[in-house]
Design an enzyme around this catalytic site. Structure first.
Site, mmCIF file in Angstrom:
data_model
loop_
_atom_site.group_PDB
_atom_site.id
_atom_site.type_symbol
_atom_site.label_atom_id
_atom_site.label_comp_id
_atom_site.label_asym_id
_atom_site.label_seq_id
_atom_site.Cartn_x
_atom_site.Cartn_y
_atom_site.Cartn_z
ATOM 1 N N SER A 1 -9.840 -24.427 20.156
ATOM 2 C CA SER A 1 -10.435 -24.740 21.451
ATOM 3 C C SER A 1 -9.414 -25.363 22.384
ATOM 4 O O SER A 1 -8.441 -25.963 21.940
ATOM 5 C CB SER A 1 -11.608 -25.698 21.258
ATOM 6 O OG SER A 1 -12.204 -25.929 22.500
ATOM 7 N N LEU B 1 -0.226 -11.166 20.764
ATOM 8 C CA LEU B 1 0.596 -11.835 21.785
ATOM 9 C C LEU B 1 -0.061 -11.812 23.171
ATOM 10 O O LEU B 1 0.572 -11.477 24.159
ATOM 11 C CB LEU B 1 1.986 -11.205 21.835
ATOM 12 C CG LEU B 1 2.814 -11.412 20.559
ATOM 13 C CD1 LEU B 1 4.199 -10.810 20.703
ATOM 14 C CD2 LEU B 1 2.923 -12.894 20.226
ATOM 15 N N ALA B 2 -1.337 -12.185 23.224
ATOM 16 C CA ALA B 2 -1.971 -12.396 24.531
ATOM 17 C C ALA B 2 -1.836 -13.892 24.857
ATOM 18 O O ALA B 2 -1.032 -14.589 24.241
ATOM 19 C CB ALA B 2 -3.423 -11.940 24.489
ATOM 20 N N GLY C 1 -2.197 -16.441 21.789
ATOM 21 C CA GLY C 1 -1.168 -16.267 20.765
ATOM 22 C C GLY C 1 0.198 -16.746 21.238
ATOM 23 O O GLY C 1 0.879 -17.508 20.539
ATOM 24 N N ASN D 1 2.604 -7.907 17.378
ATOM 25 C CA ASN D 1 1.496 -7.464 18.235
ATOM 26 C C ASN D 1 1.283 -5.966 18.048
ATOM 27 O O ASN D 1 2.239 -5.237 17.780
ATOM 28 C CB ASN D 1 1.833 -7.755 19.706
ATOM 29 C CG ASN D 1 0.619 -7.618 20.603
ATOM 30 O OD1 ASN D 1 -0.312 -8.414 20.501
ATOM 31 N ND2 ASN D 1 0.615 -6.610 21.458
ATOM 32 N N LYS E 1 -17.066 -24.408 15.530
ATOM 33 C CA LYS E 1 -16.575 -24.025 16.861
ATOM 34 C C LYS E 1 -17.743 -23.515 17.716
ATOM 35 O O LYS E 1 -17.828 -23.806 18.915
ATOM 36 C CB LYS E 1 -15.481 -22.954 16.717
ATOM 37 C CG LYS E 1 -15.052 -22.298 18.039
ATOM 38 C CD LYS E 1 -14.347 -23.292 18.944
ATOM 39 C CE LYS E 1 -13.762 -22.810 20.236
ATOM 40 N NZ LYS E 1 -14.024 -21.599 20.863
ATOM 41 N N GLU F 1 -20.934 -27.827 24.576
ATOM 42 C CA GLU F 1 -20.254 -27.710 25.887
ATOM 43 C C GLU F 1 -21.253 -27.199 26.946
ATOM 44 O O GLU F 1 -21.302 -27.724 28.058
ATOM 45 C CB GLU F 1 -19.087 -26.743 25.710
ATOM 46 C CG GLU F 1 -18.261 -26.479 26.927
ATOM 47 C CD GLU F 1 -17.173 -25.437 26.597
ATOM 48 O OE1 GLU F 1 -16.446 -25.598 25.609
ATOM 49 O OE2 GLU F 1 -17.089 -24.430 27.340
ATOM 50 N N HIS G 1 -19.690 -26.434 18.831
ATOM 51 C CA HIS G 1 -18.887 -27.068 19.889
ATOM 52 C C HIS G 1 -19.165 -26.384 21.230
ATOM 53 O O HIS G 1 -19.400 -27.038 22.242
ATOM 54 C CB HIS G 1 -17.397 -26.984 19.514
ATOM 55 C CG HIS G 1 -16.465 -27.160 20.671
ATOM 56 N ND1 HIS G 1 -16.224 -26.157 21.589
ATOM 57 C CD2 HIS G 1 -15.726 -28.219 21.080
ATOM 58 C CE1 HIS G 1 -15.391 -26.607 22.513
ATOM 59 N NE2 HIS G 1 -15.071 -27.841 22.212
ATOM 60 N N ASN G 2 -19.136 -25.067 21.233
ATOM 61 C CA ASN G 2 -19.364 -24.340 22.491
ATOM 62 C C ASN G 2 -20.788 -24.549 23.001
ATOM 63 O O ASN G 2 -21.010 -24.670 24.208
ATOM 64 C CB ASN G 2 -19.099 -22.845 22.302
ATOM 65 C CG ASN G 2 -17.613 -22.544 22.233
ATOM 66 O OD1 ASN G 2 -16.815 -23.407 21.890
ATOM 67 N ND2 ASN G 2 -17.230 -21.338 22.554
ATOM 68 N N ARG H 1 -54.433 -22.901 13.116
ATOM 69 C CA ARG H 1 -53.876 -21.825 12.290
ATOM 70 C C ARG H 1 -54.832 -21.476 11.158
ATOM 71 O O ARG H 1 -55.005 -20.317 10.783
ATOM 72 C CB ARG H 1 -52.509 -22.251 11.727
ATOM 73 C CG ARG H 1 -51.437 -22.434 12.789
ATOM 74 C CD ARG H 1 -50.107 -22.878 12.202
ATOM 75 N NE ARG H 1 -49.492 -21.836 11.420
ATOM 76 C CZ ARG H 1 -49.210 -21.922 10.135
ATOM 77 N NH1 ARG H 1 -49.481 -23.033 9.480
ATOM 78 N NH2 ARG H 1 -48.650 -20.924 9.516
HETATM 79 P P1 NBP Z 1 -7.664 -11.252 23.879
HETATM 80 O O1 NBP Z 1 -8.991 -11.663 23.344
HETATM 81 O O2 NBP Z 1 -7.582 -10.704 25.247
HETATM 82 O O3 NBP Z 1 -7.036 -10.207 22.836
HETATM 83 C C1 NBP Z 1 -5.792 -9.619 23.079
HETATM 84 C C2 NBP Z 1 -5.109 -9.313 21.784
HETATM 85 O O4 NBP Z 1 -5.962 -8.525 20.941
HETATM 86 C C3 NBP Z 1 -3.857 -8.482 22.028
HETATM 87 O O5 NBP Z 1 -2.902 -8.877 21.073
HETATM 88 C C4 NBP Z 1 -4.353 -7.060 21.760
HETATM 89 O O6 NBP Z 1 -3.332 -6.194 21.360
HETATM 90 C C5 NBP Z 1 -5.278 -7.315 20.609
HETATM 91 N N1 NBP Z 1 -6.244 -6.227 20.367
HETATM 92 C C6 NBP Z 1 -7.284 -5.808 21.108
HETATM 93 BR BR1 NBP Z 1 -7.726 -6.460 22.768
HETATM 94 N N2 NBP Z 1 -7.967 -4.810 20.547
HETATM 95 C C7 NBP Z 1 -7.330 -4.581 19.400
HETATM 96 C C8 NBP Z 1 -7.561 -3.672 18.350
HETATM 97 N N3 NBP Z 1 -8.588 -2.830 18.363
HETATM 98 N N4 NBP Z 1 -6.726 -3.684 17.296
HETATM 99 C C9 NBP Z 1 -5.687 -4.542 17.263
HETATM 100 N N5 NBP Z 1 -5.422 -5.457 18.230
HETATM 101 C C10 NBP Z 1 -6.244 -5.478 19.284
HETATM 102 O O7 NBP Z 1 -6.615 -12.460 23.726
HETATM 103 P P2 NBP Z 1 -6.759 -14.020 24.007
HETATM 104 O O8 NBP Z 1 -7.466 -14.313 25.271
HETATM 105 O O9 NBP Z 1 -5.392 -14.566 23.789
HETATM 106 O O10 NBP Z 1 -7.691 -14.506 22.818
HETATM 107 C C11 NBP Z 1 -7.369 -14.308 21.461
HETATM 108 C C12 NBP Z 1 -8.522 -14.765 20.609
HETATM 109 O O11 NBP Z 1 -8.693 -16.168 20.812
HETATM 110 C C13 NBP Z 1 -9.862 -14.118 20.975
HETATM 111 O O12 NBP Z 1 -10.642 -13.969 19.820
HETATM 112 C C14 NBP Z 1 -10.483 -15.112 21.907
HETATM 113 O O13 NBP Z 1 -11.889 -15.015 21.932
HETATM 114 C C15 NBP Z 1 -10.018 -16.425 21.277
HETATM 115 N N6 NBP Z 1 -9.958 -17.568 22.183
HETATM 116 C C16 NBP Z 1 -9.571 -17.422 23.471
HETATM 117 C C17 NBP Z 1 -9.530 -18.523 24.310
HETATM 118 C C18 NBP Z 1 -9.069 -18.365 25.745
HETATM 119 O O14 NBP Z 1 -9.156 -19.375 26.474
HETATM 120 N N7 NBP Z 1 -8.585 -17.220 26.154
HETATM 121 C C19 NBP Z 1 -9.837 -19.777 23.811
HETATM 122 C C20 NBP Z 1 -10.178 -19.910 22.477
HETATM 123 C C21 NBP Z 1 -10.238 -18.797 21.674
HETATM 124 P P3 NBP Z 1 -2.605 -5.249 22.466
HETATM 125 O O15 NBP Z 1 -1.640 -6.132 23.177
HETATM 126 O O16 NBP Z 1 -1.959 -4.213 21.650
HETATM 127 O O17 NBP Z 1 -3.686 -4.712 23.365
#
Ligand code: NBP
Length: 491
Positions: free
Chosen positions: A131, A13-14, A17, A35, A185, A192, A188-189, A448
């Site tokens: 993405s 739930l970041a 999510g 979460n 993906k 980008e 894609h990056n 070579r």
């Molecule tokens: P984060 O990459 O910041 O991850 C946060 C989440 O991971 C929280 O739910 C946290 O739980 C959990 N977590 C962590 Br940190 N360490 C953990 C562990 N050891 N065991 C279990 N849970 C763990 O979140 P986000 O920015 O929402 O990105 C989520 C995924 O999507 C990542 O892989 C990211 O690379 C990818 N992504 C992000 C974007 C973007 O724009 N942000 C875009 C596309 C893809 P907690 O709350 O208990 O700490």
């Protein structure tokens, strides 16, 4: 206990999510949220998800119990060990045919491994590129799912409804086997990175070459955004250049010229080197960021190394700006040509059946590289599924020919000015190499063989009794060494 009503579960739930849950809820799906830190489940239900159909779970067991079968669970957690840890925790509560989906930025070899491990246990795994960042997750991302093919019919509706839509078509389709979703993906990056570098080089030429102010450059980008370059990145570039600080000075001119990177561009460049594919533009885009990062050293170098004397531009300014648009367009065509070459090569190597038209369609909306141009790539692959290269497609072949004179003029002028154009230049070098029937690799082969007895083969029609066709030949070039060749022919 009442029958489960959850259509899909989501762990993590970041920012990503939470937004994806709300998006799926809007599309009519019942999502169960979990979460690691379970207090975040309560916070989410009490705030952002208040009044929705989202359900909460405070344990993995509860999450699984609330899901209809086959269970579908998306992980949106930090890539790496957290993903494996959740897979392990989920396994005891899942049954044959249930599906784990990793929507994080995982590296594709991990997704290949996870697919194989879970399939061996009767479970299904999907590694999905997601993405579009926070905004995309909330209102429609580009989704690139690949993995256990049997999972696709079960998740198709949820994924395609949740994804961005362009002309009524979802920016989501099945990519292919095992780690292909995360591979696509990654590419894609990388693309980008290339697009951003090309735009930065165009800005540099307009500013340092033609001496145009940011506000006028913004207008040029706005005009370009109405033509073949119509894309999200061109649009935001115009907005950035128009954005002034409180003192009226464009904010961009106050930003330190040291680029950061998170590594997916580098992954693409490494994958290209591993596959032996000439993905030169993404490579140059990564290196340009590396060069930008050594700011202090560049400042010292600028004091002791001189470039050419700056001559004022004496040509037709508007014509040059039009040429620059064509240079950017042609270079972009080369970058995507290279990206698709890389995917094709890897697909061959890993026996993936990649859906190339689908990949271009997935990138048309919801993501950073979204553009009108991707619609043309979709059409090219729809016309010919096994298209060898975008440059063999009629549309792109004509486009690149039309752009060629302006593209060359721009690079020549930039070289005279001493303005670096690594991405424009490497695109043109690739183009000239790709269209050359003969390249000087004959000399490389001779070298070579001269120093390492690595052997060579002869061109048909050039053979003689000492130089037979189709055989690995070693010549004693100096008259001093023996006639023993290196054991393997490796071109
Ligand atoms: P984060 O990459 O910041 O991850 C946060 C989440 O991971 C929280 O739910 C946290 O739980 C959990 N977590 C962590 Br940190 N360490 C953990 C562990 N050891 N065991 C279990 N849970 C763990 O979140 P986000 O920015 O929402 O990105 C989520 C995924 O999507 C990542 O892989 C990211 O690379 C990818 N992504 C992000 C974007 C973007 O724009 N942000 C875009 C596309 C893809 P907690 O709350 O208990 O700490």
């Amino acid at each position: 206990m009442s029958a489960p009503t959850g259509d899909i579960g989501l762990i993590g739930l970041a920012v990503m999510g939470q937004n994806l849950i709300l998006n799926m809820n809007d599309k009519g799906f019942t999502v169960v949220a979990y979460n690691r830190t379970t207090s975040k489940v309560d916070d989410f239900l009490a705030n952002e998800a208040k009044g929705t159909n989202v359900q909460g779970a405070h344990s993995i067991q509860e999450l699984c119990a609330k899901l209809k079968r086959p269970r579908k669970i998306i992980l949106l957690v930090k890539a790496g060990p957290a993903v494996d840890s959740f897979i392990q925790q989920l396994e005891p509560y899942l049954e044959k045919g249930d599906i784990i989906i990793d929507g994080g930025n995982s590296h594709y070899p991990d997704s290949i491994r996870r697919t194989q491990e879970l399939e061996a246990k009767g479970l299904l795994f999907v590694g999905s590129g997601v993405s579009g960042g926070e905004e995309g997750a909330r209102h429609g991302p580009s989704l690139m799912p690949g993995g256990s093919t049997a999972a696709w019919p079960a998740i198709k509706q949820i994924f395609q409804k949740t994804a961005a839509q362009v002309n009524g078509e979802p920016c989501c389709d099945w990519v292919g086997e095992t780690g292909s979703g995360h591979y696509v993906k990654m590419v894609h990056n990388g693309i980008e990175y290339g697009d951003m570098q090309l735009i930065a080089e165009a800005y540099d030429i307009l500013k340092r070459g033609l001496g145009i102010h940011e506000s006028e450059i913004a207008d040029i980008f706005t005009t370009w955004n109405k033509g073949v370059l119509d894309s999200f990145l061109i649009e935001i570039t115009a907005n950035i250049l128009k954005f002034n600080d409180d003192d009226g000075v464009p904010l961009v001119t106050k930003i330190l010229d040291k680029a950061g990177q998170k590594g997916t561009g580098k992954w693409t460049a490494i994958a290209a080197l591993d596959a032996g594919t000439a993905v030169t533009l993404i490579g140059e885009a990564v290196f340009a960021r590396c060069l930008s990062a050594i700011k202090d050293e560049r400042v010292r170098a600028s004091k002791v190394i001189n470039g050419p004397q700056k001559e004022p531009f004496r040509g037709d300014k508007q014509q040059f700006i039009d040429d620059l648009e064509q240079a950017l367009y042609a270079s972009k065509i080369i970058s995507y040509t290279q990206g698709f070459m890389l995917m094709r090569e890897t697909a061959k190597e890993l026996s993936w059946n990649l859906n190339y038209a689908g990949i271009a369609r997935m990138w048309r909306g919801g993501c950073i590289i979204k553009s009108v141009f991707l619609g043309d790539i979709t059409s090219a692959y729809e016309k010919k599924e096994d298209l060898e290269s975008l440059l063999f497609d009629d549309f792109f072949n004509k486009a690149v020919h039309k752009a060629q004179p302006g593209w060359r003029r721009v690079i020549a002028q930039a070289v005279l000015w001493g303005i670096p154009t690594p991405a424009f230049s490497t695109a043109l070098a690739f183009f000239d190499g790709y269209r050359s029937e003969v390249v000087p690799a004959n000399l490389l082969q001779a070298q070579r063989d001269y120093f390492g007895a690595h052997t060579f083969r002869v061109v048909s029609g050039k053979e003689n009794p000492r130089l037979p066709q189709g055989q690995d030949i070693h010549i004693n070039w100096t008259g001093r060494g023996g006639n023993v060749s290196a054991s393997s022919y490796s071109a």
